[in-house]
Design a protein around this motif. Structure first.
Motif, PDB file in Angstrom:
ATOM      1  N   ASN A 169      21.585 -18.734  37.083  1.00  0.00           N
ATOM      2  CA  ASN A 169      21.106 -17.561  35.686  1.00  0.00           C
ATOM      3  C   ASN A 169      19.391 -17.168  35.758  1.00  0.00           C
ATOM      4  O   ASN A 169      19.068 -18.103  35.657  1.00  0.00           O
ATOM      5  CB  ASN A 169      21.500 -17.536  34.720  1.00  0.00           C
ATOM      6  CG  ASN A 169      21.064 -16.639  33.457  1.00  0.00           C
ATOM      7  OD1 ASN A 169      21.826 -15.484  34.030  1.00  0.00           O
ATOM      8  ND2 ASN A 169      20.535 -17.162  32.556  1.00  0.00           N
ATOM      9  N   GLY A 170      19.332 -16.051  36.326  1.00  0.00           N
ATOM     10  CA  GLY A 170      17.507 -15.781  35.563  1.00  0.00           C
ATOM     11  C   GLY A 170      18.098 -13.904  34.964  1.00  0.00           C
ATOM     12  O   GLY A 170      17.163 -13.787  34.271  1.00  0.00           O
ATOM     13  N   GLY A 171      18.666 -14.559  34.460  1.00  0.00           N
ATOM     14  CA  GLY A 171      19.002 -12.822  32.804  1.00  0.00           C
ATOM     15  C   GLY A 171      19.756 -13.653  31.805  1.00  0.00           C
ATOM     16  O   GLY A 171      18.767 -14.583  31.235  1.00  0.00           O
ATOM     17  N   ASP A 172      19.770 -12.566  31.199  1.00  0.00           N
ATOM     18  CA  ASP A 172      19.931 -12.634  29.623  1.00  0.00           C
ATOM     19  C   ASP A 172      21.627 -12.737  29.046  1.00  0.00           C
ATOM     20  O   ASP A 172      22.307 -11.186  29.799  1.00  0.00           O
ATOM     21  CB  ASP A 172      19.818 -12.308  29.125  1.00  0.00           C
ATOM     22  CG  ASP A 172      18.341 -11.980  28.825  1.00  0.00           C
ATOM     23  OD1 ASP A 172      17.564 -12.653  28.907  1.00  0.00           O
ATOM     24  OD2 ASP A 172      17.899 -10.763  28.858  1.00  0.00           O
ATOM     25  N   VAL A 173      22.377 -14.079  28.403  1.00  0.00           N
ATOM     26  CA  VAL A 173      23.657 -14.548  28.441  1.00  0.00           C
ATOM     27  C   VAL A 173      23.699 -14.993  27.009  1.00  0.00           C
ATOM     28  O   VAL A 173      23.296 -15.541  26.675  1.00  0.00           O
ATOM     29  CB  VAL A 173      23.878 -15.639  29.628  1.00  0.00           C
ATOM     30  CG1 VAL A 173      25.581 -16.114  28.969  1.00  0.00           C
ATOM     31  CG2 VAL A 173      23.277 -15.215  31.032  1.00  0.00           C
ATOM     32  N   TYR A 174      24.818 -13.952  26.526  1.00  0.00           N
ATOM     33  CA  TYR A 174      25.206 -13.650  25.010  1.00  0.00           C
ATOM     34  C   TYR A 174      26.409 -13.738  24.486  1.00  0.00           C
ATOM     35  O   TYR A 174      27.558 -13.245  25.561  1.00  0.00           O
ATOM     36  CB  TYR A 174      24.597 -12.422  24.461  1.00  0.00           C
ATOM     37  CG  TYR A 174      23.296 -12.482  24.189  1.00  0.00           C
ATOM     38  CD1 TYR A 174      22.209 -12.936  23.750  1.00  0.00           C
ATOM     39  CD2 TYR A 174      22.595 -11.809  25.315  1.00  0.00           C
ATOM     40  CE1 TYR A 174      20.482 -12.618  24.397  1.00  0.00           C
ATOM     41  CE2 TYR A 174      21.238 -11.528  25.253  1.00  0.00           C
ATOM     42  CZ  TYR A 174      19.950 -11.839  24.829  1.00  0.00           C
ATOM     43  OH  TYR A 174      18.844 -11.895  25.692  1.00  0.00           O
ATOM     44  N   ALA A 175      27.342 -14.716  24.048  1.00  0.00           N
ATOM     45  CA  ALA A 175      28.750 -15.298  23.681  1.00  0.00           C
ATOM     46  C   ALA A 175      28.380 -15.634  22.532  1.00  0.00           C
ATOM     47  O   ALA A 175      27.995 -16.306  22.201  1.00  0.00           O
ATOM     48  CB  ALA A 175      29.537 -16.300  24.857  1.00  0.00           C
TER      49      ALA A 175
END
Length: 199
Positions: free
Chosen positions: A56-62
């Motif tokens: 992951n080099g992005g933005d991850v939201y849960a």
């Protein structure tokens, strides 16, 4: 597979890759927003018969809806061989639950479980437990390397920054970054093995 997309989902995974034979690889450089209303959610899932790898080099939201007891996970890699998750310096992983469990990164492999964080990982739960990074294996070993920032917060539940566990193999944590945890029980870093060595 590689994604640069902006993905918004509810009660589903933003990226889901499953292989019944061989290896699985997911590279994410986009933004994923995963919202739980009626079930547990994991924003990125890589599940493989052999090796499962997530980068992951992005933005991850849960996120879980207020008042619910569903579990939320930012990135999950599950493998019959080696499970590996890498969060690069540009990567951000956030998992927020209400009464359920929150995991920022979860790597679970039968042989090995490996996690590398150079970016930002955050897990929080209002009344449940929160773990920033969890690596767990059965056979050979679990390892977490952190040079970034890991946070795990709970108001009433337990907060664990980094956890590496193994049944038969070794467990190790190499930290040169920042790890922050708070809760009814708070642990910054925990390495444990039933039979093998822990460092």
């Amino acid at each position: 597979m590689t994604s640069y997309a902006e993905i918004h989902v509810e009660d589903a995974s933003g990226i889901f890759l499953n292989t019944s034979d061989g290896n699985g690889l997911v590279n994410n450089y986009g933004e994923i927003n995963d919202y739980s209303v009626g079930t547990d959610v994991t924003a990125i899932v890589v599940s493989a018969y052999d090796n499962a790898t997530a980068v992951n080099g992005g933005d991850v939201y849960a996120y879980a809806m207020t008042g619910t007891n569903y579990d939320v996970t930012g990135i999950g890699a599950y493998a019959g061989g080696t499970a590996s998750v890498t969060n690069t310096a540009d990567g951000s992983v956030v998992a927020n639950a209400y009464s359920g469990y929150a995991y920022g990164i979860h790597a679970r492999g039968y042989d090995y479980a490996l996690a590398y964080n150079d970016g930002y990982v955050h897990a929080s739960s209002f009344t449940g437990d929160a773990t920033g990074i969890l690596a767990e294996s059965f056979q050979y070993g679990s390892s977490v390397t952190n040079t970034g920032t890991v946070e795990a917060y709970s108001l009433i539940g337990q907060g664990y920054g980094i956890v590496a566990t193994s049944i038969l193999g070794y467990s190790s944590i190499d930290n040169s970054g920042g790890v922050y945890a708070s809760g009814s029980v708070s642990v910054g870093a925990l390495a444990s093995s039933t039979i093998g060595a822990s460092t």
